[in-house]
Design an enzyme around this catalytic site. Structure first.
Site, PDB file in Angstrom:
ATOM      1  N   ASN A  95      -6.283  -2.500   1.773  1.00 28.53           N
ATOM      2  CA  ASN A  95      -6.306  -3.956   1.811  1.00 28.53           C
ATOM      3  C   ASN A  95      -7.754  -4.426   1.774  1.00 28.53           C
ATOM      4  OD1 ASN A  95      -3.520  -4.220   2.064  1.00 28.53           O
ATOM      5  ND2 ASN A  95      -3.572  -4.336   4.285  1.00 28.53           N
ATOM      6  N   ARG A 142       0.833  -1.212   0.000  1.00 27.60           N
ATOM      7  CA  ARG A 142       0.000   0.000   0.000  1.00 27.60           C
ATOM      8  C   ARG A 142       0.864   1.257   0.000  1.00 27.60           C
ATOM      9  NH1 ARG A 142      -3.566  -0.246   4.983  1.00 27.60           N
ATOM     10  NH2 ARG A 142      -1.662  -1.158   5.750  1.00 27.60           N
TER      11      ARG A 142
END
Length: 93
Positions: free
Chosen positions: A35, A17
């Site tokens: 996520n 990320r």
């Protein structure tokens, strides 16, 4: 252009990320990365088509320590990207 990406592979717990955030922010894209409960990473990015294409290449490469098995992509309508702000990580601690 607004695109939704779903990245499958070893992409959680490896800084993926943060990698996506850095790449997208450098490209000047708007949107978010997060996520999923299924172990994937989801990205919505809005911006110039050339910049989206550059992000696509980076998503397929992945970050150090990650393994990208698949990148599933869907183009969204421009209206779906109107409320997107500066690129951010959703659900970050």
């Amino acid at each position: 252009m607004v695109v939704h990406f779903l990245i499958r592979g070893r992409v959680q717990g490896v800084g993926f990320r943060w990698f996506v955030h850095r790449e997208a922010a450098e490209l000047g894209l708007r949107g978010w990365v997060r996520n999923t409960d299924a172990g994937e990473v989801e990205v919505v990015a809005a911006g110039d088509a050339a910049m989206i294409a550059e992000l696509r290449v980076e998503l397929r490469k992945g970050s150090r320590g990650s393994r990208v098995d698949a990148v599933i992509e869907h183009e969204l309508t421009d209206a779906e990207g109107e409320s997107l702000g500066a690129f951010e990580i959703e659900g970050a601690w």
